[in-house]
Design an enzyme around this catalytic site. Structure first.
Site, mmCIF file in Angstrom:
data_model
loop_
_atom_site.group_PDB
_atom_site.id
_atom_site.type_symbol
_atom_site.label_atom_id
_atom_site.label_comp_id
_atom_site.label_asym_id
_atom_site.label_seq_id
_atom_site.Cartn_x
_atom_site.Cartn_y
_atom_site.Cartn_z
ATOM 1 N N LEU A 1 0.846 -1.187 0.000
ATOM 2 C CA LEU A 1 0.000 0.000 0.000
ATOM 3 C C LEU A 1 0.883 1.239 0.000
ATOM 4 O O LEU A 1 1.729 1.398 0.879
ATOM 5 C CB LEU A 1 -0.899 0.030 1.244
ATOM 6 C CG LEU A 1 -1.954 -1.058 1.364
ATOM 7 C CD1 LEU A 1 -2.674 -0.933 2.695
ATOM 8 C CD2 LEU A 1 -2.949 -0.962 0.221
ATOM 9 N N GLU A 2 0.693 2.074 -0.982
ATOM 10 C CA GLU A 2 1.423 3.336 -1.038
ATOM 11 C C GLU A 2 0.402 4.448 -0.842
ATOM 12 O O GLU A 2 -0.432 4.698 -1.703
ATOM 13 C CB GLU A 2 2.162 3.456 -2.368
ATOM 14 C CG GLU A 2 3.200 2.348 -2.525
ATOM 15 C CD GLU A 2 4.014 2.454 -3.800
ATOM 16 O OE1 GLU A 2 3.916 3.497 -4.489
ATOM 17 O OE2 GLU A 2 4.740 1.496 -4.099
#
Length: 198
Positions: A36-37
């Site tokens: 997850l960015e």
């Protein structure tokens, strides 16, 4: 800008040619790993972290609940004893590395809601096909539970290596094509042999 685009190009090329941990875990471990960015800033300030959590908390919890999709259970023999290394697959959803039960005969297949035909295969046992309607288990926090009972093929189990493909067939498969090619090759060989000695 040039540095960022070069980094992106090399990252994408590495994923396509070598794969990453996500690919490895999905193929060999039948599990999902995600990255997850949440920010374009690689090292955001500490005071921004609570807002990242608050903005994404509910979405992350809903995502975590997806582990309850699919079917789980055990594979047992006729005496109720667990069978290890049983291949379990959903028809039409073949894996490079098929899922196998653990030493306690336990299995878990992550499947979206729908109707599937599951296949349980093990050396020394008859293959079992089971039609299943997989519900959305996220509301109950539990996947569908189903235990397979495998009947013996014979009194003496065969200790052959476990197959890597299902024992059922659907339509024309690669297992039928080599036999046709062999027949054609034999016919050509026989014709050449007859011409040579005629």
């Amino acid at each position: 800008e040039n540095v960022n685009s070069n980094w992106y190009f090399h990252y994408i090329m590495k994923q396509f040619t070598l794969g990453g941990m996500q690919d490895y875990n999905y193929i060999w471990g039948q599990c999902f790993e995600i990255t997850l960015e949440l920010s374009c800033c690689k090292y955001p300030p500490q005071e921004d972290l609570p807002s990242f959590w608050n903005d994404n908390k509910m979405a992350l919890i809903e995502y975590i609940k997806q582990v309850h999709l699919g079917v789980k259970g055990r594979v047992l023999d006729k005496n109720g004893e667990p069978i290890a290394d049983v291949i379990l697959e959903a028809r039409g959803r073949r894996h490079i590395c098929p899922y196998k039960t653990n030493k306690d005969g336990e299995y878990y297949l992550l499947l979206l809601p729908g109707v599937y035909v599951l296949n349980a295969t093990a050396p020394g046992y008859k293959s079992v096909l089971q039609l299943m309607n997989i519900p959305d288990g996220t509301q109950d926090f539990s996947a569908l539970t189903y235990d397979f009972i495998l009947p013996d093929v014979s009194a003496a189990p065969k200790f052959a290596p476990c197959p890597t493909t299902p024992r059922y067939t659907t339509g024309s498969t690669s297992t039928t094509k080599p036999s046709i090619n062999i027949l054609i090759l034999v016919n050509i060989f026989v014709c050449c042999f007859q011409i040579t000695y005629a």
